[in-house]
Design an enzyme around this catalytic site. Structure first.
Site, short mmCIF file in Angstrom:
data_model
loop_
_atom_site.label_atom_id
_atom_site.label_comp_id
_atom_site.label_asym_id
_atom_site.label_seq_id
_atom_site.Cartn_x
_atom_site.Cartn_y
_atom_site.Cartn_z
N SER A 717 0.80 -1.23 0.00
CA SER A 717 0.00 0.00 0.00
C SER A 717 0.83 1.28 0.00
O SER A 717 0.28 2.36 -0.11
CB SER A 717 -0.94 0.00 1.21
OG SER A 717 -0.21 -0.01 2.41
N LYS A 760 -6.80 3.30 8.41
CA LYS A 760 -5.86 4.30 7.87
C LYS A 760 -6.46 5.70 7.92
O LYS A 760 -5.79 6.67 8.27
CB LYS A 760 -5.48 3.93 6.45
CG LYS A 760 -4.67 2.64 6.33
CD LYS A 760 -4.43 2.26 4.89
CE LYS A 760 -3.62 0.97 4.79
NZ LYS A 760 -3.40 0.55 3.39
#
Length: 820
Positions: A717, A760
Site C-alpha cells: 500500500s 488508515k
C-alpha cells in the site's frame, strides 16, 4: 573384519615429530594397553600412515570434548607416545586399535593441521623416587582399591591382585588411574604430575572421594529397600485394621470417602457414558490399597468428573430488547457491532423456542425423561452451523467488554480463557491420566469454575496461539468451536463426551493474519476499528471518568475535567486506536487531584485544557506531518497495523555515483521493496510525460528510507507514496503537507485497491490530515468511516499515477500561472 599386526617396536627412540591422535573421554597412560575405536576420516588416515611407518603416534586427551574435529587449541599439551599393537578393520569403515603407552611426552608446537595434526614433541619422564614414603603411599592405594572393589562391579577382577604384585609405583599409579572410574580432567591431572609421590597422593584423594560416594549410595539403596519393606508391612497392618473396624462397627475413613463419592454420583445427572465410567473407576478405587500409586490418581479423576456442573443451566430467556439496553449502557456507538450481536441473539432465541415447542412423544416415564434432558439434535439442526463470533480489532477498543455485556444480557456466567502463547494441544484437550500432575484442559476447567453448562466463553487472543512439538492447539480448537462436533467433545483426561452446545463461544483477536484458515472458517469475523476523537471524549465522559473517580475515592462534585482537557489528552498524550492509554492518563490526572485535595486544596478542582501539562508533563505527541513535509522528496503514507492505523513517511534522496543503484532502508519487507522498485521503474519510464528530465537518474544512487527503522514494515500500500516521493525529489516540487495517501502501484501506473481503509483514515484524522488520496476502487470502504471523520477530510479517488502526482505535488508558478 580384517586384522593387521606388526612386530614389537618398544625400545625404539622416539622421533622429534609425531602424528597426534586426539582422545575424547579418556586419557592414555605410559605402560597401559587400551583399546580405541577410530572413525573420523582424518583419524583413519593418520592411523593408516602410522602403520606404514613405525606405528608410533601421540595420544593426547581433548580439553574441549565437543570439538569435532579437534584443533590444537582443543588439546592438552601433555600426552603419551604409544605404539599400535593391533589393528582391526570393521565392515563399517571404522578401525579397532590396540595401543600400548610407551612414554610421557610434552607437545612443543604443531607443525601440521591437515590432513591431521602433527606436532613436535619431547620426552617428559617422571621423577622416580623410592623410599618409605612411596611404600606407605602404595599401601594406602592398595587398601583403597581393595575397599572399592566390592562397590564397583565394573572394576576388573584381576586389578586387586595385579597391584598387589606390582612393585613399580609409577606402573601402579597408572594402572589404577586407568581402571577406576574418575573424570578425564582428574586422569589428566595425574598424568601431568611429575612426582611419583604426588601422583599417588592425588590418587588417594580421588579414591577416598569415590569410596565415600559409593558407600553413601549403598546406604541410600539399603534405606530405600527398608522403606519398601515398611510399606508392605503397613499395608498388611492396614488390612488387619479394616477387619477389626468392621468387627467393632467403626467407620473407616477411606470407606467413608468412597461412600461420599457414591452419593455424589447418585445425585449428579451424568450422561450414561460418563456414569458408567465413574462407576467403573469407583469400583477400582475400592479394590486398591491407599498406598497404591493409582489410588490418588483415581480419586482426583472422580473428583473432577463429579464436580462438573452436569445439567446445570443458569441462562435466562433471551430478550433482544433487554440485550440492546445492556449494550447501550456498556458501550458507546459501535452501532454495526451491536446490530450484528442482536441479530445473533435473535436467531439463537428463535432456534431455542422452536426446539422447545417440539411435542414430547409418549407419556409417563418417557415424557419425564424427555423433559429432563435435551432433545436429540435433528439432521437438519446438525447441518445448521451456528457461527462463532470473533471480534477482531486493535487493543483497547472493547472486545472483551462486549463479551461481558453479552453474558449480562443473557443472564449467564462469563468466563475468559486467555490463549496467548499457548503452544500445547493438551492445554485445550487435556493431558492423559498416565502423566504425573495430569489435569483436564482449559475448556473443562472453565466449565468447573463457571459452575454451569451454559456460560459465555471468551477465547481471548486466539490469533496468538503457538505451535510446538506438543501439537497444534488451533487444531484442538476446531472440535471445540464446530457445532457439528462439540456436542460430544472428549477431553483426553476425562475420556467421556461433554456437550458444549449450550456454551456461547466468542473469540477475540488483534489480526486475522495469524489465525489458521480452518479455524477462521468456523468463525464469523466482526471487525472493531479505532475510535474518533469525539467518540473517545464521549467514552471518557460516560465510562472512563466515573470508573476512575471510584477507583481514586473521589466524588463527582470534587473534581471537574472539561471536555477540552480530555481532547487535549487524546491529541497530545495518547496515540492509539482504543482508549486504554486515555484511561491511564485520566488516572494520572486524578491521582494528582486526590493529592491536592488531601493537602487541603479547596474543592471543586477544575481541570482545563491549559492545566493538563501541570498534571501529565510535556505533551508526548505533536503534529509532525507539516514539519516533516518541508522539502522535496518526502511524502506521507498511511499504514495498517494490528494495533490500528498509522502514518508513515517515505523519504527519497539521490547521490552522484559511478553506478546506478537503488538503496532501500527502514527494515522493509520483500513486498514493500518490490513496490519501491516498481515505483522507480514507472517514474523513469514515464519521465518525459511527467515533465521530468529522463537523464536525472543517470550516474545516481537513489536512496529511499522509511523512518522508524527498528519497526518491520511490509505490504504494497505504500506504492503511491513512493511514486510521490521519487517524483517530488526529481521535479523539485514538495508534496502537500496536509495530505496523506495509500494505494498499490503497477508498472503501468494503475492504482490498485488495498485493505484497512477505515483504520488508515482514522489514523490520518488523529494526526490532523485534511486530504486523503485513496484508490478509486476503495471508495465503497468509506461507508464504514464515521460521518464526523468524513466531514473533516477530503477524499480524492485515484485511478492512475498521474492522478496521484496531480493532487499530491505542490503546483509551481510559471509565466502564465501555476503549473499543476
Amino acid at each position: 573384519m580384517t586384522a593387521d599386526t606388526k612386530e614389537d617396536v618398544r625400545g625404539t627412540p622416539l622421533p622429534d615429530v609425531l602424528s597426534v591422535l586426539p582422545l575424547r573421554d579418556t586419557v592414555a597412560f605410559p605402560m597401559a594397553v587400551i583399546p580405541l575405536i577410530v572413525g573420523q576420516e582424518r583419524s583413519v588416515k593418520l592411523v593408516e600412515d602410522a602403520m606404514r611407518a613405525k606405528r608410533l603416534i601421540a595420544l593426547v586427551a581433548q580439553r574441549n570434548v565437543e570439538a569435532r574435529p579437534a584443533g590444537p587449541e582443543d588439546l592438552y599439551r601433555m600426552g603419551t607416545a604409544a605404539v599400535i599393537q593391533q589393528l582391526l578393520r570393521a565392515p563399517d569403515g571404522t578401525l579397532r586399535l590396540l595401543v600400548q603407552g610407551l612414554e610421557r611426552i610434552r607437545i612443543l608446537d604443531f607443525v601440521q593441521t591437515e590432513p591431521y595434526l602433527v606436532a613436535r614433541i619431547e620426552p617428559s619422564p617422571e621423577h622416580k623416587e623410592e623410599g618409605v614414603e612411596v611404600e606407605a603411599l602404595l599401601r594406602a592405594v592398595r587398601d583403597l582399591v581393595q575397599q572399592l572393589a566390592p562397590l564397583i562391579p565394573e572394576l576388573p577382577e584381576e586389578l586387586n591382585s595385579a597391584i598387589q604384585v606390582l612393585t613399580d609405583a609409577r606402573q601402579v599409579a597408572y594402572l589404577v588411574a586407568t581402571s577406576v572410574p574418575i573424570s578425564v580432567a582428574a586422569r589428566q591431572e595425574v598424568l601431568e604430575l611429575d612426582s611419583i609421590p604426588g601422583k599417588l597422593r592425588r590418587l588417594i584423594e580421588l579414591l577416598q572421594h569415590e569410596l565415600a560416594v559409593r558407600e553413601l549410595g549403598k546406604k541410600i539403596t539399603r534405606e530405600t529397600e527398608e522403606e519398601m519393606s515398611k510399606a508392605q508391612r503397613d499395608y498388611i497392618l492396614r488390612e488387619q485394621m479394616k477387619t477389626i473396624q468392621r468387627q467393632l462397627g467403626e467407620e473407616n475413613p477411606e470407606q467413608a470417602e468412597i461412600e461420599a463419592f457414591r452419593r455424589r454420583l447418585a445425585e449428579a445427572p451424568l450422561p450414561e457414558e460418563a456414569k458408567e465410567e465413574a462407576e467403573r473407576e469407583l469400583s477400582r478405587l475400592e479394590r486398591l490399597p491407599p498406598a497404591a500409586a493409582e489410588h490418588g490418581l483415581i480419586r482426583t479423576y472422580l473428583d473432577w468428573l463429579l464436580s462438573l456442573p452436569w445439567g446445570k443451566l443458569t441462562g435466562e430467556k433471551i430478550d433482544v430488547s433487554h440485550a440492546r439496553q445492556v449494550l447501550d449502557e456498556d458501550h458507546y456507538d459501535l452501532e454495526k457491532i451491536k446490530e450484528r450481536i442482536l441479530e445473533y441473539l435473535a436467531v439463537r432465541k428463535l432456534r431455542e423456542e422452536r426446539r422447545a415447542k417440539v411435542p414430547l412423544t409418549g407419556a409417563g416415564e418417557a415424557g419425564h425423561a424427555a423433559e429432563a434432558g435435551p432433545l436429540p439434535r435433528t439432521p437438519e439442526e446438525e447441518s445448521l452451523r451456528e457461527p462463532i463470533l470473533c471480534f477482531v480489532g486493535p487493543p483497547g477498543v472493547g472486545k472483551t467488554s462486549l463479551g461481558q455485556s453479552i453474558a449480562r444480557a443473557m443472564g449467564r456466567k462469563f468466563v475468559r480463557i486467555s490463549l496467548g502463547g499457548v503452544h500445547d494441544e493438551a492445554e485445550i484437550r487435556g493431558h492423559r491420566r498416565t502423566y504425573i500432575g495430569a489435569m483436564p484442559g482449559r475448556i473443562i476447567q472453565a466449565l468447573r469454575r463457571a459452575e454451569t453448562f451454559d456460560p459465555v466463553f471468551m477465547l481471548d487472543e486466539v490469533d496468538k496461539l503457538g505451535v510446538g512439538f506438543q501439537g497444534d492447539p488451533a487444531a484442538a480448537l476446531l472440535e471445540v468451536l464446530d457445532p457439528a462436533q462439540n456436542h460430544a467433545f472428549v477431553d483426553t483426561y476425562l475420556g467421556v463426551p461433554v456437550d458444549l452446545t449450550k456454551v456461547l463461544f466468542i473469540c477475540t483477536a488483534n489480526t486475522t493474519e495469524t489465525i489458521p484458515s480452518a479455524l477462521q472458517d468456523r468463525m464469523e469475523i466482526v471487525t472493531l476499528s479505532g475510535y474518533t476523537e469525539e467518540e473517545k471524549v464521549h467514552i471518557a465522559r460516560r465510562f472512563l471518568l466515573p470508573r476512575q473517580l471510584r477507583a481514586h475515592g473521589l466524588q463527582e462534585q470534587e473534581v471537574a475535567i472539561e471536555d477540552e482537557a480530555i481532547r487535549r489528552i487524546v491529541r497530545e498524550y495518547t496515540r492509539e486506536a482504543g482508549v486504554r492509554s486515555l484511561e491511564r492518563a485520566i488516572a494520572g490526572v486524578l491521582r494528582k487531584v486526590a493529592r491536592r485535595i488531601s493537602e487541603g486544596t479547596p474543592t471543586p478542582i477544575v481541570v482545563g485544557a491549559d492545566k493538563i501539562p501541570e498534571y501529565l508533563g510535556r505533551p508526548r505527541f505533536l503534529n509532525e506531518v507539516a514539519e516533516r513535509i518541508d522539502r522535496p522528496g518526502v511524502a506521507t503514507g498511511l499504514a495498517w497495523t494490528p494495533t490500528g492505523g498509522d502514518v508513515l513517511f517515505v523519504e527519497a534522496t539521490m547521490m552522484q555515483s559511478h553506478e546506478e543503484r537503488l538503496i532501500l532502508t527502514g527494515m522493509l519487507g520483500d513486498v514493500m521493496r518490490e513496490s519501491a522498485q516498481a515505483a522507480l521503474s514507472y517514474v523513469r519510464s514515464n519521465a518525459e510525460r511527467l515533465g521530468i528530465d529522463p537523464k536525472v537518474f543517470d550516474g545516481k544512487i537513489l536512496h529511499i528510507h522509511v523512518p522508524a527503522g527498528a519497526i518491520p514494515k511490509d505490504g504494497p500500500s505504500a506504492g503511491v507514496t513512493m511514486v510521490s516521493a521519487i517524483a517530488s525529489l526529481v521535479s523539485g516540487r514538495p508534496v502537500r503537507n496536509d495530505l496523506a495517501m495509500t494505494g498499490e502501484i503497477t508498472l503501468r501506473g494503475k492504482v490498485l485497491p488495498v485493505g484497512g481503509i477505515k483504520e488508515k483514515v482514522l489514523a490520518a484524522y488523529r494526526l490532523g490530515v485534511k486530504t486523503v488520496l485513496l484508490p478509486q476502487r476503495n471508495e465503497g470502504d468509506l461507508e464504514d468511516v464515521p460521518e464526523e471523520v468524513k466531514r473533516s477530510i477530503t477524499f480524492i479517488p485515484l485511478d492512475s499515477a498521474e492522478d496521484v502526482l496531480k493532487n499530491a505535488l505542490v503546483p509551481v508558478p510559471t509565466e502564465t500561472g501555476l503549473l499543476v
